[in-house]
Motif scaffolding. Sequence first.
Motif, PDB file in Angstrom:
ATOM      1  N   ASP A  40      40.778  56.736 -20.263  1.00  0.00           N
ATOM      2  CA  ASP A  40      40.680  57.942 -19.431  1.00  0.00           C
ATOM      3  C   ASP A  40      41.028  57.626 -17.973  1.00  0.00           C
ATOM      4  O   ASP A  40      41.406  56.519 -17.640  1.00  0.00           O
ATOM      5  CB  ASP A  40      39.329  58.646 -19.619  1.00  0.00           C
ATOM      6  CG  ASP A  40      38.209  58.079 -18.782  1.00  0.00           C
ATOM      7  OD1 ASP A  40      38.460  57.189 -17.953  1.00  0.00           O
ATOM      8  OD2 ASP A  40      37.074  58.540 -18.966  1.00  0.00           O
ATOM      9  N   ASP A  45      33.989  63.077 -14.112  1.00  0.00           N
ATOM     10  CA  ASP A  45      34.223  64.525 -14.187  1.00  0.00           C
ATOM     11  C   ASP A  45      32.901  65.165 -14.593  1.00  0.00           C
ATOM     12  O   ASP A  45      32.473  65.023 -15.741  1.00  0.00           O
ATOM     13  CB  ASP A  45      35.311  64.825 -15.221  1.00  0.00           C
ATOM     14  CG  ASP A  45      36.631  64.116 -14.876  1.00  0.00           C
ATOM     15  OD1 ASP A  45      36.764  63.644 -13.730  1.00  0.00           O
ATOM     16  OD2 ASP A  45      37.511  64.047 -15.749  1.00  0.00           O
ATOM     17  N   MET A 274      31.397  44.626 -33.443  1.00  0.00           N
ATOM     18  CA  MET A 274      30.186  44.751 -34.276  1.00  0.00           C
ATOM     19  C   MET A 274      29.979  46.204 -34.645  1.00  0.00           C
ATOM     20  O   MET A 274      29.482  46.994 -33.842  1.00  0.00           O
ATOM     21  CB  MET A 274      28.964  44.264 -33.502  1.00  0.00           C
ATOM     22  CG  MET A 274      28.956  42.794 -33.281  1.00  0.00           C
ATOM     23  SD  MET A 274      27.263  42.254 -33.204  1.00  0.00           S
ATOM     24  CE  MET A 274      27.502  40.509 -33.017  1.00  0.00           C
ATOM     25  N   GLU A 275      30.355  46.554 -35.832  1.00  0.00           N
ATOM     26  CA  GLU A 275      30.189  47.930 -36.284  1.00  0.00           C
ATOM     27  C   GLU A 275      28.837  48.098 -36.972  1.00  0.00           C
ATOM     28  O   GLU A 275      28.539  47.375 -37.931  1.00  0.00           O
ATOM     29  CB  GLU A 275      31.321  48.287 -37.256  1.00  0.00           C
ATOM     30  CG  GLU A 275      31.179  49.712 -37.766  1.00  0.00           C
ATOM     31  CD  GLU A 275      32.351  50.137 -38.629  1.00  0.00           C
ATOM     32  OE1 GLU A 275      33.272  49.323 -38.836  1.00  0.00           O
ATOM     33  OE2 GLU A 275      32.326  51.285 -39.100  1.00  0.00           O
ATOM     34  N   LEU A 314      35.188  61.703 -30.552  1.00  0.00           N
ATOM     35  CA  LEU A 314      36.195  60.902 -29.826  1.00  0.00           C
ATOM     36  C   LEU A 314      35.949  59.404 -29.960  1.00  0.00           C
ATOM     37  O   LEU A 314      36.885  58.611 -30.001  1.00  0.00           O
ATOM     38  CB  LEU A 314      36.170  61.237 -28.326  1.00  0.00           C
ATOM     39  CG  LEU A 314      36.882  62.484 -27.852  1.00  0.00           C
ATOM     40  CD1 LEU A 314      36.745  62.620 -26.341  1.00  0.00           C
ATOM     41  CD2 LEU A 314      38.352  62.446 -28.227  1.00  0.00           C
ATOM     42  N   THR A 401      32.637  62.358 -18.806  1.00  0.00           N
ATOM     43  CA  THR A 401      32.114  61.180 -18.108  1.00  0.00           C
ATOM     44  C   THR A 401      30.833  61.525 -17.333  1.00  0.00           C
ATOM     45  O   THR A 401      29.956  60.674 -17.179  1.00  0.00           O
ATOM     46  CB  THR A 401      33.179  60.571 -17.177  1.00  0.00           C
ATOM     47  OG1 THR A 401      33.928  61.633 -16.577  1.00  0.00           O
ATOM     48  CG2 THR A 401      34.120  59.657 -17.935  1.00  0.00           C
ATOM     49  N   ALA A 404      28.125  61.315 -19.785  1.00  0.00           N
ATOM     50  CA  ALA A 404      27.862  59.908 -20.148  1.00  0.00           C
ATOM     51  C   ALA A 404      26.999  59.217 -19.077  1.00  0.00           C
ATOM     52  O   ALA A 404      26.011  58.546 -19.397  1.00  0.00           O
ATOM     53  CB  ALA A 404      29.181  59.161 -20.337  1.00  0.00           C
TER      54      ALA A 404
HETATM   55  C1  LIG Z   1      42.566  59.429 -24.202  1.00  0.00           C
HETATM   56  C2  LIG Z   1      41.266  59.816 -23.570  1.00  0.00           C
HETATM   57  C3  LIG Z   1      41.279  60.402 -22.316  1.00  0.00           C
HETATM   58  C4  LIG Z   1      40.085  60.784 -21.709  1.00  0.00           C
HETATM   59  N1  LIG Z   1      40.117  61.343 -20.467  1.00  0.00           N
HETATM   60  C5  LIG Z   1      38.966  61.730 -19.870  1.00  0.00           C
HETATM   61  C6  LIG Z   1      38.951  62.303 -18.568  1.00  0.00           C
HETATM   62  O1  LIG Z   1      39.996  62.472 -17.940  1.00  0.00           O
HETATM   63  N2  LIG Z   1      37.757  62.684 -18.047  1.00  0.00           N
HETATM   64  C7  LIG Z   1      36.578  62.505 -18.719  1.00  0.00           C
HETATM   65  O2  LIG Z   1      35.513  62.860 -18.213  1.00  0.00           O
HETATM   66  N3  LIG Z   1      36.560  61.911 -19.925  1.00  0.00           N
HETATM   67  C8  LIG Z   1      37.713  61.542 -20.508  1.00  0.00           C
HETATM   68  N4  LIG Z   1      37.686  60.953 -21.747  1.00  0.00           N
HETATM   69  C9  LIG Z   1      36.416  60.750 -22.459  1.00  0.00           C
HETATM   70  C10 LIG Z   1      35.471  59.763 -21.866  1.00  0.00           C
HETATM   71  O3  LIG Z   1      36.003  58.583 -21.383  1.00  0.00           O
HETATM   72  C11 LIG Z   1      34.371  59.409 -22.886  1.00  0.00           C
HETATM   73  O4  LIG Z   1      34.303  60.359 -23.892  1.00  0.00           O
HETATM   74  C12 LIG Z   1      33.071  59.403 -22.179  1.00  0.00           C
HETATM   75  O5  LIG Z   1      33.107  58.379 -21.236  1.00  0.00           O
HETATM   76  C13 LIG Z   1      31.923  59.273 -23.163  1.00  0.00           C
HETATM   77  O6  LIG Z   1      31.610  57.961 -23.351  1.00  0.00           O
HETATM   78  P1  LIG Z   1      30.600  57.495 -24.475  1.00  0.00           P
HETATM   79  O7  LIG Z   1      29.962  56.261 -23.971  1.00  0.00           O
HETATM   80  O8  LIG Z   1      29.724  58.583 -24.906  1.00  0.00           O
HETATM   81  O9  LIG Z   1      31.552  57.181 -25.739  1.00  0.00           O
HETATM   82  P2  LIG Z   1      32.817  56.247 -25.905  1.00  0.00           P
HETATM   83  O10 LIG Z   1      33.400  55.835 -24.615  1.00  0.00           O
HETATM   84  O11 LIG Z   1      33.686  56.951 -26.884  1.00  0.00           O
HETATM   85  O12 LIG Z   1      32.228  54.929 -26.581  1.00  0.00           O
HETATM   86  C14 LIG Z   1      31.737  54.905 -27.907  1.00  0.00           C
HETATM   87  C15 LIG Z   1      31.427  53.472 -28.280  1.00  0.00           C
HETATM   88  O13 LIG Z   1      30.752  53.465 -29.523  1.00  0.00           O
HETATM   89  C16 LIG Z   1      31.365  52.513 -30.377  1.00  0.00           C
HETATM   90  N5  LIG Z   1      31.092  52.861 -31.776  1.00  0.00           N
HETATM   91  C17 LIG Z   1      31.465  53.943 -32.489  1.00  0.00           C
HETATM   92  N6  LIG Z   1      30.966  53.853 -33.744  1.00  0.00           N
HETATM   93  C18 LIG Z   1      30.263  52.698 -33.818  1.00  0.00           C
HETATM   94  C19 LIG Z   1      29.535  52.031 -34.828  1.00  0.00           C
HETATM   95  N7  LIG Z   1      29.398  52.520 -36.061  1.00  0.00           N
HETATM   96  N8  LIG Z   1      28.937  50.839 -34.547  1.00  0.00           N
HETATM   97  C20 LIG Z   1      29.052  50.292 -33.312  1.00  0.00           C
HETATM   98  N9  LIG Z   1      29.749  50.876 -32.311  1.00  0.00           N
HETATM   99  C21 LIG Z   1      30.344  52.060 -32.561  1.00  0.00           C
HETATM  100  C22 LIG Z   1      32.827  52.569 -29.982  1.00  0.00           C
HETATM  101  O14 LIG Z   1      33.528  51.442 -30.460  1.00  0.00           O
HETATM  102  C23 LIG Z   1      32.651  52.585 -28.456  1.00  0.00           C
HETATM  103  O15 LIG Z   1      32.386  51.312 -27.957  1.00  0.00           O
HETATM  104  C24 LIG Z   1      38.865  60.572 -22.377  1.00  0.00           C
HETATM  105  C25 LIG Z   1      38.846  59.976 -23.632  1.00  0.00           C
HETATM  106  C26 LIG Z   1      40.032  59.607 -24.245  1.00  0.00           C
HETATM  107  C27 LIG Z   1      39.978  58.979 -25.604  1.00  0.00           C
END
Ligand SMILES: Cc1cc2nc3c(=O)[nH]c(=O)nc-3n(C[C@H](O)[C@H](O)[C@H](O)COP(=O)(O)OP(=O)(O)OC[C@H]3O[C@@H](n4cnc5c(N)ncnc54)[C@H](O)[C@@H]3O)c2cc1C
Length: 422
Positions: A40, A45, A274-275, A314, A401, A404
Amino acid sequence: MIDLLVIGEGLSGLMAAYHAARAGLSVRVIGKGLGALHWDAGTIDLLGYLPGAHDSLRCPMKQLGLLDPAHPYHLLGEATLAAALAQFVALTAELGLPYSPAVVAGENSLLSSPLGAARPVFLAPAAQQGGDLGSSAPMVVVGFKGLRDFYPALIAENLNKLGYPARAAFLPYQLLSGRRDANTVHLAHELDAPARRAKLAAALKKLLEPGERIGLPAILGIDDHPAALVHLEQIVQAPIFEIPTLPPSVPGIRLVKSLRQHLLQLGVRVEAGMEAIGFETNGGNNIQWVETETSARPLKHRAKSYLLATGGILGGGFDSDHTGRVWEVVFDLPLTIPQQRSHWFRPQFLEATGQPVFRGGVPVNRRFQPVRPSGEPVYANLWAAGGTLAGADPIRERSLTGIAVATGFAAAQQIATSHALT
Ligand SMILES: Cc1cc2nc3c(=O)[nH]c(=O)nc-3n(C[C@H](O)[C@H](O)[C@H](O)COP(=O)(O)OP(=O)(O)OC[C@H]3O[C@@H](n4cnc5c(N)ncnc54)[C@H](O)[C@@H]3O)c2cc1C
């Protein structure tokens, strides 16, 4: 046994791990793979659009009351949300990668997207702030012939259509690298070298017209990034800012790298590859261990508390089959996502009200514990944060974000409180 196992190493998991470690808990983070920050824009945001509205918001904190009652920002409350953002600003300053509002505290500013659209941003890294579209200073968007993932002519054309003065210019790719096929991350490493930067600065100086600011692809160093920006501006004698490229995202990678280093100093191990594939309870509603698949053998992780931060649709935290059934992959938690494919989307994909499939997620209570439809916590020692949560339409709202950062903070606070009480 550790105090807290964080499952997921995206922004929400890393923020929760940081706040929990600061509160004195022993914490480990595990992840199947990288978090979405690697893709991202690297900005925070908070809330760009209200559901159903086409115009972006200027003062998102004043509009929170208009969100759905189940929205994570409602569960947090304004004071906790503001505290989470303030802590994030303080942390990034400490990391030497300061984030702040691009122009006015408490307001969104508009920055260019990788395609020249105006995107509402609440907190931006220092290098992106000079790109504020509210400023009337004309900009020259500089690209490099042969560089994939950054298109200055398209950016300038789209910005002009929106009424922002911009022109495109190109420099030879060889200024950046001797490698034939480098991505933005390789190029950022190249620009950690002062000699490479000095050459680039000399070329930039030649193409600059009076009064212009320079927009460059977000590749201005990784390990030496703050010095790289200052160095270039000193030589060119004009404001320089970064525009995010298509993925991978150097600004996001910088943030992840420094957060991980900082966590290590706090004694927190962040383990990739590590899944989480299973878990066991004590027969009641306490989780006893979570099992992960690794290259060698399955491992059992025992902790007093667990935080699910697997990113929802995502991030790979939810899966689905051809019938449209959707499930949460680690604990099979209740979800608010429609369980029939025909109910995932409304007839128009770009409907302003958003799509049901993106609004759904894990319902939680005000303590950020996943709950059953009755409102009872599913497990006494399980919390959730980030993209897994129900109640928001974060893609449409541009709040991914922000949610998050804020829910990672709030969940860690709740977990620390529960440990203090036991
Ligand atoms: C291409 C793209 C562009 C984006 N652009 C923006 C933007 O411009 N502005 C914005 O605000 N956000 C944007 N986002 C989204 C944003 O970065 C994330 O969705 C946000 O930071 C949420 O983070 P999170 O920690 O909840 O999840 P994520 O960052 O998705 O992290 C999830 C984590 O969980 C892990 N995981 C999943 N399943 C398992 C499992 N079974 N066992 C162990 N680990 C697992 C994954 O490997 C990863 O490490 C974008 C996302 C993408 C993909």
